[in-house]
Design a protein around this motif. Structure first.
Motif, PDB file in Angstrom:
ATOM      1  N   LEU A 230       0.831  -1.199   0.000  1.00 38.42           N
ATOM      2  CA  LEU A 230       0.000   0.000   0.000  1.00 38.42           C
ATOM      3  C   LEU A 230       0.870   1.256   0.000  1.00 38.42           C
ATOM      4  CD1 LEU A 230      -2.783  -1.073   2.526  1.00 38.42           C
ATOM      5  CD2 LEU A 230      -2.940  -0.960   0.036  1.00 38.42           C
ATOM      6  N   THR A 231       1.212   1.736  -1.166  1.00 38.75           N
ATOM      7  CA  THR A 231       1.923   3.002  -1.309  1.00 38.75           C
ATOM      8  C   THR A 231       1.181   3.852  -2.327  1.00 38.75           C
ATOM      9  OG1 THR A 231       3.367   2.325  -3.142  1.00 38.75           O
ATOM     10  CG2 THR A 231       4.117   1.814  -0.910  1.00 38.75           C
ATOM     11  N   GLN A 232       1.634   5.114  -2.489  1.00 42.80           N
ATOM     12  CA  GLN A 232       0.976   5.997  -3.448  1.00 42.80           C
ATOM     13  C   GLN A 232       1.357   5.666  -4.885  1.00 42.80           C
ATOM     14  OE1 GLN A 232       3.366   6.822  -1.308  1.00 42.80           O
ATOM     15  NE2 GLN A 232       4.614   8.553  -1.988  1.00 42.80           N
ATOM     16  N   LEU A 233       2.291   4.729  -5.072  1.00 43.24           N
ATOM     17  CA  LEU A 233       2.703   4.333  -6.414  1.00 43.24           C
ATOM     18  C   LEU A 233       1.769   3.221  -6.899  1.00 43.24           C
ATOM     19  CD1 LEU A 233       5.058   5.213  -8.321  1.00 43.24           C
ATOM     20  CD2 LEU A 233       6.258   3.161  -7.585  1.00 43.24           C
ATOM     21  N   TYR A 238       3.448   2.688 -11.509  1.00 41.72           N
ATOM     22  CA  TYR A 238       4.613   1.804 -11.396  1.00 41.72           C
ATOM     23  C   TYR A 238       5.132   1.425 -12.786  1.00 41.72           C
ATOM     24  CZ  TYR A 238       7.165  -2.554 -10.342  1.00 41.72           C
ATOM     25  OH  TYR A 238       8.097  -3.545 -10.264  1.00 41.72           O
ATOM     26  N   TYR A 239       4.250   0.930 -13.646  1.00 40.18           N
ATOM     27  CA  TYR A 239       4.695   0.507 -14.971  1.00 40.18           C
ATOM     28  C   TYR A 239       4.926   1.691 -15.907  1.00 40.18           C
ATOM     29  CZ  TYR A 239       3.987  -4.317 -13.651  1.00 40.18           C
ATOM     30  OH  TYR A 239       4.104  -5.535 -13.020  1.00 40.18           O
ATOM     31  N   GLY A 240       4.178   2.776 -15.705  1.00 35.88           N
ATOM     32  CA  GLY A 240       4.442   3.987 -16.481  1.00 35.88           C
ATOM     33  C   GLY A 240       5.811   4.552 -16.174  1.00 35.88           C
ATOM     34  N   ASN A 241       6.203   4.480 -14.906  1.00 38.43           N
ATOM     35  CA  ASN A 241       7.518   4.952 -14.483  1.00 38.43           C
ATOM     36  C   ASN A 241       8.630   4.139 -15.140  1.00 38.43           C
ATOM     37  OD1 ASN A 241       9.181   6.638 -12.954  1.00 38.43           O
ATOM     38  ND2 ASN A 241       9.253   5.205 -11.251  1.00 38.43           N
ATOM     39  N   ILE A 242       8.439   2.824 -15.195  1.00 45.66           N
ATOM     40  CA  ILE A 242       9.422   1.959 -15.853  1.00 45.66           C
ATOM     41  C   ILE A 242       9.509   2.298 -17.346  1.00 45.66           C
ATOM     42  CG2 ILE A 242       9.954  -0.422 -16.516  1.00 45.66           C
ATOM     43  CD1 ILE A 242       8.724  -1.326 -13.866  1.00 45.66           C
ATOM     44  N   LYS A 318       1.479  15.382  -2.448  1.00 45.37           N
ATOM     45  CA  LYS A 318       1.258  16.656  -3.144  1.00 45.37           C
ATOM     46  C   LYS A 318       1.953  16.689  -4.498  1.00 45.37           C
ATOM     47  CE  LYS A 318       2.382  17.571   0.769  1.00 45.37           C
ATOM     48  NZ  LYS A 318       2.479  16.818   2.026  1.00 45.37           N
ATOM     49  N   GLY A 319       2.633  15.597  -4.862  1.00 43.34           N
ATOM     50  CA  GLY A 319       3.410  15.582  -6.094  1.00 43.34           C
ATOM     51  C   GLY A 319       2.707  14.873  -7.224  1.00 43.34           C
ATOM     52  N   ASN A 324      -3.815   8.639 -10.638  1.00 46.55           N
ATOM     53  CA  ASN A 324      -3.308   8.160 -11.923  1.00 46.55           C
ATOM     54  C   ASN A 324      -3.319   9.248 -12.997  1.00 46.55           C
ATOM     55  OD1 ASN A 324      -2.754   5.590 -10.974  1.00 46.55           O
ATOM     56  ND2 ASN A 324      -4.721   4.743 -11.608  1.00 46.55           N
ATOM     57  N   TRP A 325      -4.324  10.116 -12.967  1.00 48.52           N
ATOM     58  CA  TRP A 325      -4.379  11.189 -13.960  1.00 48.52           C
ATOM     59  C   TRP A 325      -3.193  12.142 -13.789  1.00 48.52           C
ATOM     60  CZ3 TRP A 325      -5.981  12.399 -18.487  1.00 48.52           C
ATOM     61  CH2 TRP A 325      -5.976  13.739 -18.903  1.00 48.52           C
ATOM     62  N   ARG A 326      -2.913  12.500 -12.545  1.00 52.84           N
ATOM     63  CA  ARG A 326      -1.756  13.373 -12.283  1.00 52.84           C
ATOM     64  C   ARG A 326      -0.468  12.664 -12.700  1.00 52.84           C
ATOM     65  NH1 ARG A 326      -1.221  17.379  -8.333  1.00 52.84           N
ATOM     66  NH2 ARG A 326       0.697  18.560  -8.662  1.00 52.84           N
ATOM     67  N   GLY A 327      -0.381  11.379 -12.424  1.00 51.07           N
ATOM     68  CA  GLY A 327       0.799  10.622 -12.834  1.00 51.07           C
ATOM     69  C   GLY A 327       0.948  10.586 -14.341  1.00 51.07           C
ATOM     70  N   LEU A 328      -0.179  10.457 -15.063  1.00 54.50           N
ATOM     71  CA  LEU A 328      -0.140  10.447 -16.529  1.00 54.50           C
ATOM     72  C   LEU A 328       0.363  11.780 -17.066  1.00 54.50           C
ATOM     73  CD1 LEU A 328      -0.829   9.076 -19.248  1.00 54.50           C
ATOM     74  CD2 LEU A 328      -3.147   9.993 -19.008  1.00 54.50           C
TER      75      LEU A 328
END
Length: 346
Positions: A230-233, A238-242, A318-319, A324-328
């Motif tokens: 259980l993390t914010q990732l 996770y896979y988008g980062n890779i 806050k980052g 997921n939308w913010r990560g995208l």
């Protein structure tokens, strides 16, 4: 210390990355992968148009569009395959540095830790204490990015050397962390991390184990047994980062193995940071870590990755991990930055 004091002024120049790039250094694999992905997206879009075509009876409007997308998707796909194979099978031998494996012994196993913080009053004291208790830590710096809560006061009470960066933005906070940390000449290394308790001080030992071989040891959160469930990732991030990490790897073919573009936790040689800081642009915001790694590789610094542990944060994100939308959005900005050499921030 004159060179260090001039870091902020020199950083305003931000020379364009790749402006004098040798033809052999053109990131053909990067372009090839993106072309292939574009072609695949065109093909899938054309196929998926079958639903509105039949369900909404939009044959007259959408049939030509679907046919064109499916038919012409082969163009970017073939261009992508051609560019990728050419870079991998021919250009790679010209790009990979023909140098011995680096080994520069660590003279003094002591580090200065610099923590970024923004409204982290719930976690910052614990994070500072965790790092201060580590036997290899000389001092802990905390840069509060103009926090509106008691982050600054709690960091100071926990024993950190505190600074307040009033200019908003993650990039400005990280840049201030690194700029303040390199002023201390008694430590050979700077460890950059966050004050939200997602990382642990005990991983410093692992980062230092890689230090003889690199200028920057980037922590990677992609090793599953080291990543708490259980993390914010999220799985998407996770896979988008890779994926974005592999794009950077493709851009600098033969120079590194990269699986994590978003982690703050990293160890940097102080002399390498003094060389790197004038080329970094603090105006780059949440994608600043990608900018840092890309710029470091352009400056011929040696980059390695080290598996680190990753834990649930205390408080709210806050980052780029808000959802997921913010990560995208952050991932897309990273890709644009890699392709454009960060010119939109110049």
């Amino acid at each position: 210390m004159a060179g260090v004091r001039g870091t902020t002024a020199m950083a305003k120049r931000f020379p364009a990355l790749g402006s004098d790039q040798h033809p052999f250094q053109k990131p053909l694999l990067l372009y090839g992968v993106l072309c292939f992905v574009l072609g695949l997206a065109m093909y899938l879009t054309g196929v998926l148009l079958v639903f509105p075509r039949y369900l909404l009876n939009l044959h007259k409007l959408l049939d030509p569009v679907a046919e064109a997308l499916v038919w012409y998707s082969g163009v970017p796909i073939m261009i992508g395959i051609t560019l990728s194979l050419f870079d991998l099978l021919y250009m790679h031998k010209h790009k990979k540095p023909n140098v011995p494996v680096r080994f520069t012994p660590v003279q003094r196993r002591r580090v200065t830790v610099a923590l970024t913080a923004y409204n982290d009053e719930e976690s910052i004291a614990g994070a500072v204490e965790d790092f201060l208790l580590h036997p290899l830590v000389e001092r802990v710096i905390v840069v509060s990015n103009n926090s509106s809560d008691r982050t600054f006061e709690r960091a100071e009470a926990a024993g950190a050397i505190t600074f307040n960066e009033t200019a908003p933005g993650y990039g400005r906070c990280v840049f201030r962390c690194l700029s303040e940390a390199v002023r201390f000449e008694d430590t050979e290394f700077v460890v950059l991390c966050e004050g939200d308790s997602t990382f642990r001080a005990y991983d410093i030992e692992k980062l230092l184990a890689y230090a003889p071989h690199a200028d920057i040891v980037n922590g990677t959160r992609t090793v599953e047994p080291l990543r708490q469930y259980l993390t914010q990732l999220s799985v998407f991030m996770y896979y988008g980062n890779i994926f974005v990490g592999k794009l950077l790897e493709a851009k600098h073919l033969g120079r590194g193995t990269i699986t994590d573009m978003g982690t703050t936790y990293k160890l940097c040689r102080r002399d390498a940071l003094i060389r790197l800081l004038p080329h970094l642009n603090p105006a780059v915001n949440l994608e600043f870590n990608a900018h840092l790694l890309d710029t470091a590789l352009y400056q011929d610094l040696v980059l390695l990755e080290c598996p680190i542990t990753f834990h649930p944060r205390i408080g709210f994100s806050k980052g780029g991990n808000v959802d997921n939308w913010r990560g995208l959005v952050v991932g897309w900005r990273m890709i644009v930055g890699l392709v454009s050499d960060w010119k939109r921030y110049a």
